[in-house]
Structure formats: structure tokens, C-alpha cells
Design a protein around this motif. Structure first.
Motif, PDB file in Angstrom:
ATOM      1  N   TYR A 130       0.796  -1.240   0.000  1.00 25.56           N
ATOM      2  CA  TYR A 130       0.000   0.000   0.000  1.00 25.56           C
ATOM      3  C   TYR A 130       0.824   1.283   0.000  1.00 25.56           C
ATOM      4  O   TYR A 130       0.336   2.325  -0.391  1.00 25.56           O
ATOM      5  N   GLU A 131       2.066   1.194   0.479  1.00 26.05           N
ATOM      6  CA  GLU A 131       2.820   2.443   0.595  1.00 26.05           C
ATOM      7  C   GLU A 131       3.569   2.735  -0.704  1.00 26.05           C
ATOM      8  O   GLU A 131       4.249   1.859  -1.233  1.00 26.05           O
ATOM      9  N   LEU A 132       3.436   3.943  -1.210  1.00 30.39           N
ATOM     10  CA  LEU A 132       4.132   4.306  -2.447  1.00 30.39           C
ATOM     11  C   LEU A 132       5.546   4.775  -2.110  1.00 30.39           C
ATOM     12  O   LEU A 132       5.828   5.966  -2.075  1.00 30.39           O
ATOM     13  N   THR A 133       6.413   3.824  -1.870  1.00 31.59           N
ATOM     14  CA  THR A 133       7.806   4.131  -1.535  1.00 31.59           C
ATOM     15  C   THR A 133       8.528   4.629  -2.783  1.00 31.59           C
ATOM     16  O   THR A 133       7.996   4.548  -3.902  1.00 31.59           O
ATOM     17  N   GLU A 134       9.766   5.070  -2.584  1.00 32.89           N
ATOM     18  CA  GLU A 134      10.553   5.587  -3.700  1.00 32.89           C
ATOM     19  C   GLU A 134      10.758   4.513  -4.773  1.00 32.89           C
ATOM     20  O   GLU A 134      10.640   4.788  -5.967  1.00 32.89           O
ATOM     21  N   GLU A 135      11.070   3.293  -4.332  1.00 29.16           N
ATOM     22  CA  GLU A 135      11.302   2.182  -5.256  1.00 29.16           C
ATOM     23  C   GLU A 135      10.034   1.894  -6.081  1.00 29.16           C
ATOM     24  O   GLU A 135      10.095   1.635  -7.281  1.00 29.16           O
ATOM     25  N   ARG A 136       8.880   1.946  -5.432  1.00 28.41           N
ATOM     26  CA  ARG A 136       7.620   1.686  -6.150  1.00 28.41           C
ATOM     27  C   ARG A 136       7.341   2.813  -7.144  1.00 28.41           C
ATOM     28  O   ARG A 136       6.840   2.579  -8.235  1.00 28.41           O
ATOM     29  N   ARG A 137       7.677   4.051  -6.758  1.00 29.68           N
ATOM     30  CA  ARG A 137       7.493   5.172  -7.700  1.00 29.68           C
ATOM     31  C   ARG A 137       8.415   5.034  -8.904  1.00 29.68           C
ATOM     32  O   ARG A 137       8.092   5.493 -10.001  1.00 29.68           O
TER      33      ARG A 137
END
Ligand code: ISJ
Length: 237
Positions: free
Chosen positions: A215-222
Motif C-alpha cells: 500500500y505504501e508508495l515508496t521511492e522504489e515503487r514510484r
């Protein structure tokens, strides 16, 4: 089902004077954001290039880092034998993800067919289908061959994949975002209660919320999101 933790706070009465909630499937929410019928939506990220203005609001969305379970290519035959792929009308992001993976990763030419209503009984023989959401969690019991698109993306790019984010079509006030993050957090901190409030028998929801959906839009996911948006542009999707 994957939106439930993020909107649980609203269902419990938080931010009620600031937000009117509209519930629909992703492709329809996307259209409402484009048509300015809503100000903010948890929308398929594929809609971002189609907005005149967009802002990703807060730090939460629907992503995965490896298998996602609820976005898959379902088939009666192995990938090598598939000749046609039916594309889920409820999706905007995953149908394009499937096109990217078919062309660039699996390097497989197939007939791509759009759908308008439930098409799961047409997944037969060499005709496969991309199904998302709760219907995909059900289809897992039916199809012998399941290609998880979150997992394939990770194998292909080494990155997580973002399916949906909270996107506004106009600037919102700064403290709205702070409150909105807390609202998202409310359900994520109470997953046991979310699961109890939304009984579901086709898949273990606690496992879905904790092992599959991120659920968290971390830097890696972005970074994964930026890569996906690059492919959309390059392939004109
Ligand atoms: C992981 C999922 O992601 C969804 C997939 C979407 C799409 O393909 O357009 C849109 C919103 C997401 O919530 C799912 O619903 O199974």
C-alpha cells in the motif's frame, strides 16, 4: 477488496465533512476524474497521461513487489499456445501492462480483444483473459494456467508495480493531504477489523493485504511507476 483498507477510515466516519465517497470499478473512476465529476480518485495510473493536470495525493496506493494474486493472465493452455487474449473492461492499467509484457517480455503475438461485460466464461481453449480484482481472485479456482502480471513485471524490470494511486485533477489544500494520509493509515493500522467487516471466501484477505498488495508508495515503487509510464509513451498505449 484491495481498496477496503484505504477507505475503511471513511466508512468509519472520518473526514465525512470533507469527502463524498463514490464507489465504482477502476475504469469508471478514471473516466469520472477525466470528466471532472470527481476531484480525487484512486485511479488506474494509466490515466495519468490523459489528465490536463494531475497530482499524486499522499503516500498510499495499490502496488505490489512481485506476485499480486489479483491481476493475472488466465488460461486453459500454457502461454506458448495462447492465440487470443481478452482484456478486462474494468481495467485501464493492467490491460496495458499485459500488452507491454506480451510484446517486450514474453515476445508473443496474439489477438487482443476488448470486452464490455463479464467474459470469464469465454476463457477457453487457446483464448486467455486478463482479469483483475475480486473476479481474478475467484478465477484462480477455475483456470489451470495463471500468469501473475505483478510477478512478470518484477522478473522483467526488477521493479515493483503500481496499479493505482490517489490522483487529483486540481490542486488540493496542503492540510488535506496530511489528513488524507492519516485516513489511509487508519485502515492499514486496523487490518483485522477491515477483514472482519468485509467477509470474503475466495482468498485469504489478510494474506492478500499483507503479502501481495503493497500500500505504501515508496521511492522504489514510484520508480516502477515511472518505468511503466515510459513504456506507455514509447508504445503509444
Ligand atoms: C491489483 C489490482 O489493481 C487494480 C488494477 C487497476 C487496473 O488494471 O486498471 C486499477 C486499480 C487497481 O486497484 C486489482 O484490482 O486487482
Amino acid at each position: 477488496m484491495n481498496t477496503k483498507p484505504l477507505i475503511y477510515g471513511l466508512e468509519q466516519g472520518l473526514m465525512l465533512d470533507e469527502i463524498d465517497l463514490v464507489v465504482d470499478f477502476p475504469a469508471n473512476i478514471a473516466q469520472q476524474l477525466i470528466d471532472d465529476e470527481i476531484d480525487l480518485g484512486l485511479v488506474p495510473v494509466a490515466v495519468i497521461p490523459r489528465l490536463k493536470y494531475h497530482h499524486i495525493v499522499g503516500d498510499y496506493g495499490i502496488s505490489c513487489d512481485g506476485p499480486v494474486a489479483s491481476v493475472c493472465l488466465f488460461s486453459e493452455v500454457p502461454l506458448a499456445e495462447i492465440t487470443e487474449v481478452l482484456l478486462d473492461y474494468q481495467s485501464r492499467t493492467s490491460v496495458r501492462l499485459a500488452k507491454i509484457l506480451l510484446e517486450k517480455y514474453w515476445k508473443k503475438k496474439v489477438t487482443l480483444t476488448d470486452t464490455r461485460d463479464d467474459f470469464r466464461d469465454r476463457i477457453k481453449g487457446t483464448t486467455a483473459g486478463v482479469v483483475i480484482g475480486d473476479r481474478a481472485l475467484q478465477q484462480r479456482q477455475v483456470s489451470p494456467y495463471i500468469y501473475d502480471l505483478g510477478e512478470a513485471w518484477k522478473d522483467f524490470t526488477g521493479l515493483p508495480f503500481v496499479f493505482a494511486a490517489w490522483v487529483s485533477n486540481k490542486p488540493l489544500e496542503e492540510d488535506f493531504e496530511v489528513h488524507f494520509n492519516a485516513l489511509n493509515r487508519y485502515g492499514l493500522d486496523r487490518l483485522e477489523s477491515v477483514v472482519k467487516t468485509h467477509p470474503f471466501t475466495d482468498f485469504d484477505l489478510m494474506e492478500y493485504y499483507t503479502r501481495y498488495i503493497a500500500y505504501e508508495l515508496t521511492e522504489e515503487r514510484r520508480k516502477g511507476l515511472a518505468k511503466y509510464l515510459e513504456y506507455l509513451k514509447e508504445m503509444n498505449l
